[in-house]
Scaffold this motif. Structure first.
Motif, PDB file in Angstrom:
ATOM      1  N   TYR A 189       0.846  -1.184   0.000  1.00  0.00           N
ATOM      2  CA  TYR A 189       0.000   0.000   0.000  1.00  0.00           C
ATOM      3  C   TYR A 189       0.882   1.234   0.000  1.00  0.00           C
ATOM      4  O   TYR A 189       1.844   1.324   0.751  1.00  0.00           O
ATOM      5  CB  TYR A 189      -0.894  -0.011   1.244  1.00  0.00           C
ATOM      6  CG  TYR A 189      -1.707   1.239   1.430  1.00  0.00           C
ATOM      7  CD1 TYR A 189      -2.857   1.447   0.700  1.00  0.00           C
ATOM      8  CD2 TYR A 189      -1.307   2.210   2.345  1.00  0.00           C
ATOM      9  CE1 TYR A 189      -3.603   2.597   0.873  1.00  0.00           C
ATOM     10  CE2 TYR A 189      -2.049   3.361   2.521  1.00  0.00           C
ATOM     11  CZ  TYR A 189      -3.196   3.548   1.785  1.00  0.00           C
ATOM     12  OH  TYR A 189      -3.932   4.686   1.942  1.00  0.00           O
ATOM     13  N   LYS A 190       0.550   2.185  -0.879  1.00  0.00           N
ATOM     14  CA  LYS A 190       1.234   3.474  -0.875  1.00  0.00           C
ATOM     15  C   LYS A 190       0.194   4.554  -0.617  1.00  0.00           C
ATOM     16  O   LYS A 190      -0.847   4.604  -1.286  1.00  0.00           O
ATOM     17  CB  LYS A 190       1.951   3.716  -2.198  1.00  0.00           C
ATOM     18  CG  LYS A 190       3.087   2.740  -2.400  1.00  0.00           C
ATOM     19  CD  LYS A 190       4.141   3.310  -3.295  1.00  0.00           C
ATOM     20  CE  LYS A 190       5.179   2.255  -3.532  1.00  0.00           C
ATOM     21  NZ  LYS A 190       6.451   2.590  -3.013  1.00  0.00           N
ATOM     22  N   ASN A 191       0.502   5.375   0.333  1.00  0.00           N
ATOM     23  CA  ASN A 191      -0.421   6.398   0.779  1.00  0.00           C
ATOM     24  C   ASN A 191      -0.663   7.454  -0.316  1.00  0.00           C
ATOM     25  O   ASN A 191       0.252   7.839  -1.035  1.00  0.00           O
ATOM     26  CB  ASN A 191       0.163   7.049   2.040  1.00  0.00           C
ATOM     27  CG  ASN A 191      -0.857   7.818   2.823  1.00  0.00           C
ATOM     28  OD1 ASN A 191      -2.048   7.686   2.585  1.00  0.00           O
ATOM     29  ND2 ASN A 191      -0.403   8.640   3.750  1.00  0.00           N
ATOM     30  N   LYS A 192      -1.897   7.915  -0.434  1.00  0.00           N
ATOM     31  CA  LYS A 192      -2.308   9.055  -1.258  1.00  0.00           C
ATOM     32  C   LYS A 192      -2.211   8.823  -2.767  1.00  0.00           C
ATOM     33  O   LYS A 192      -2.411   9.755  -3.528  1.00  0.00           O
ATOM     34  CB  LYS A 192      -1.491  10.303  -0.903  1.00  0.00           C
ATOM     35  CG  LYS A 192      -1.640  10.737   0.536  1.00  0.00           C
ATOM     36  CD  LYS A 192      -0.775  11.946   0.815  1.00  0.00           C
ATOM     37  CE  LYS A 192      -0.804  12.247   2.298  1.00  0.00           C
ATOM     38  NZ  LYS A 192       0.187  13.217   2.683  1.00  0.00           N
TER      39      LYS A 192
END
Length: 106
Positions: free
Chosen positions: A81-84
């Motif tokens: 998961y990578k934020n934003k």
């Protein structure tokens, strides 16, 4: 420790396992059918008070095991998961394993 203990350290599936006669070990998948016999290379042999580590003597040692069954390991979930950014990646894995029963150390 009693003096009649016999066990060996064998190489099985990229790892080293301590085995004695009658032990059941789980190793990485082997290309063998259930009920067939496989031979594992010994790295160390303990026979009572006598410890054998010499490669020449260990070449004569036979550790035989019977294939009980093939099985799969526990499910492993891989989440990235990578934020934003909206980037989500999901992957799973189950390791292929073989269950062996040690039948003899000679």
């Amino acid at each position: 420790m009693s003096s009649n203990v016999v066990y060996a350290i064998v190489k099985a599936g990229g790892r080293q396992e301590k085995v004695a006669v009658g032990d059941v070990v789980v190793v990485d998948r082997l290309a063998a059918e259930a009920g067939s016999t496989v031979e594992l290379p010994a790295l160390l042999l303990v026979d009572g008070e006598k410890v054998t580590t010499d490669a020449g003597a260990l070449a004569k040692v036979k550790v035989t095991a019977e294939v009980v069954r093939d099985e799969k390991g526990p499910k492993i979930d891989i989440l990235k998961y990578k934020n934003k950014t909206g980037y989500r990646k999901r992957q799973g894995h189950r390791q292929a394993l073989t269950r062996l029963k040690v039948t003899g150390i000679k």
